[in-house]
Design a protein around this motif. Structure first.
Motif, mmCIF file in Angstrom:
data_model
loop_
_atom_site.group_PDB
_atom_site.id
_atom_site.type_symbol
_atom_site.label_atom_id
_atom_site.label_comp_id
_atom_site.label_asym_id
_atom_site.label_seq_id
_atom_site.Cartn_x
_atom_site.Cartn_y
_atom_site.Cartn_z
ATOM 1 N N ARG A 104 -23.348 80.031 113.924
ATOM 2 C CA ARG A 104 -24.500 79.162 114.184
ATOM 3 C C ARG A 104 -24.189 77.797 113.587
ATOM 4 N N LEU A 105 -24.394 76.750 114.382
ATOM 5 C CA LEU A 105 -24.153 75.382 113.928
ATOM 6 C C LEU A 105 -25.473 74.636 113.947
ATOM 7 N N GLY A 106 -25.996 74.326 112.766
ATOM 8 C CA GLY A 106 -27.311 73.727 112.693
ATOM 9 C C GLY A 106 -28.352 74.678 113.267
ATOM 10 N N ASP A 107 -29.377 74.121 113.902
ATOM 11 C CA ASP A 107 -30.442 74.950 114.476
ATOM 12 C C ASP A 107 -30.261 75.204 115.964
ATOM 13 N N ASP A 108 -29.510 74.348 116.641
ATOM 14 C CA ASP A 108 -29.547 74.341 118.105
ATOM 15 C C ASP A 108 -28.222 74.645 118.785
ATOM 16 N N MET A 109 -27.185 74.984 118.010
ATOM 17 C CA MET A 109 -25.869 75.175 118.608
ATOM 18 C C MET A 109 -25.173 76.407 118.036
ATOM 19 N N VAL A 110 -24.133 76.833 118.749
ATOM 20 C CA VAL A 110 -23.307 77.940 118.286
ATOM 21 C C VAL A 110 -21.854 77.604 118.594
ATOM 22 N N VAL A 111 -20.971 77.934 117.668
ATOM 23 C CA VAL A 111 -19.531 77.741 117.853
ATOM 24 C C VAL A 111 -18.924 79.091 118.214
ATOM 25 N N ARG A 112 -18.131 79.103 119.258
ATOM 26 C CA ARG A 112 -17.524 80.346 119.755
ATOM 27 C C ARG A 112 -16.011 80.179 119.746
ATOM 28 N N LEU A 113 -15.349 81.004 118.933
ATOM 29 C CA LEU A 113 -13.903 80.907 118.778
ATOM 30 C C LEU A 113 -13.250 82.263 119.030
ATOM 31 N N PRO A 114 -12.264 82.335 119.917
ATOM 32 C CA PRO A 114 -11.528 83.586 120.075
ATOM 33 C C PRO A 114 -10.782 83.926 118.786
ATOM 34 N N PHE A 115 -10.775 85.204 118.426
ATOM 35 C CA PHE A 115 -9.941 85.602 117.293
ATOM 36 C C PHE A 115 -8.718 86.381 117.747
ATOM 37 N N MET A 116 -8.414 86.307 119.057
ATOM 38 C CA MET A 116 -7.183 86.870 119.577
ATOM 39 C C MET A 116 -6.775 86.082 120.809
ATOM 40 N N GLU A 117 -5.490 86.096 121.102
ATOM 41 C CA GLU A 117 -4.954 85.248 122.165
ATOM 42 C C GLU A 117 -5.593 85.539 123.515
#
Length: 294
Positions: A43-56
């Motif tokens: 969760r980034l702040g109140d209004d966003m989300v960061v989505r990161l792959p943890f595998m290739e």
């Protein structure tokens, strides 16, 4: 969950945001617990989300979403993720990643739906809307090909489950359902647009009704049976029939859809039974529902 997972943590996410999106530097970052198997969510702040792959394997999904979600969204009657920022590899992190608008809601739970018939209507509406899309240049959906392409992996999973007697799976009955599906005619019509991963964890509801669908990393075109997953991984029998009726699913497509959902569960259970309780629990639920329907 996987042997090749990249170590992602809050400090890495803060550094990536601070260096690439200065307008969001200093916003709070908090890990979101989920049963996801490919991406870490923060969760980034109140209004966003960061989505990161943890595998290739998840890196290609991010690129797919960044390209196609803006094109799909106008044709869909429910909210889908909105890409606000396309992150680049940096800080030792090797893949593309996304900043998305936060979508409120909760994941539905099989066996605890407050509005199962309404949700079945909503899901059928979403699937129908996906099928109605006519965007050119569509990619092939993950799992969207011939059901025979799943045969080897499905049989290997059944054999693995025979070695896990504590799971108490009737592997002979499961194999019979799979054999029946292989005899069903394959889809002979044009490929249709699919989400191709309609798991409960990729649905958001409020008051029991669908509000948004997330995680489009498997999307593309293929066999319409691929988007029948909720019939067995979420909906009770009476709502399952509503879902089928609203989509006017023929017998062959229903058999393929049931078998595709079963195959995904059979493969997931031995792999995730220790490392991802949510996935393993839903896999057991699917197996019970499929065998109970027969």
């Amino acid at each position: 969950m996987h042997p090749d997972m990249y170590p992602v943590d809050e400090d890495l996410v803060r550094r990536l945001i601070d260096r690439q999106f200065s307008q969001w530097a200093g916003l709070s970052v908090a890990r979101i617990r989920s049963g996801g198997t490919v991406n870490a969510m923060y969760r980034l702040g109140d209004d966003m989300v960061v989505r990161l792959p943890f595998m290739e394997g998840g890196a290609e999904d991010v690129a797919l979403e960044q390209e196609w979600l803006p094109r799909l969204a106008p044709g869909l009657p429910w909210a889908v993720p909105e890409v606000l920022g396309a992150g680049r590899p940096a800080e030792g992190y090797p893949w593309r990643w996304s900043v998305l608008r936060w979508l409120a809601g909760e994941n539905p739970r099989a066996g605890a739906l407050s509005e199962p018939l309404g949700l079945a209507e909503d899901l059928a509406g979403f699937v129908a809307a996906m099928r109605s899309l006519t965007l050119p240049g569509a990619p092939a959906a993950h799992r969207g090909g011939a059901i025979a392409s799943l045969d080897a992996a499905t049989r290997a999973a059944i054999d693995a489950l025979r070695g896990l007697p504590q799971e108490e799976i009737d592997c002979d009955a499961v194999a019979a359902v799979w054999e029946d599906a292989l005899r069903a005619p394959e889809w002979a019509g044009p490929p249709v647009w699919l989400h191709a991963d309609l798991m409960p964890g990729n649905l958001l509801v409020d008051g029991g009704r669908l509000t948004s669908v997330i995680d489009f990393g498997c999307m593309g075109v293929g066999d319409p049976a691929c988007d029948l997953f909720p019939a067995w991984n979420l909906l009770p029998a009476h709502a399952r029939e509503v879902f089928r009726e609203r989509l006017a699913v023929d017998d062959s497509t229903w058999r393929r859809g049931r078998a595709r959902t079963l195959s995904q569960a059979l493969i997931a259970l031995p792999y995730y039974r220790v490392t991802n309780p949510a996935m393993a629990h839903n896999a057991r639920h699917v197996i019970r529902e499929v065998l109970g329907e027969g």
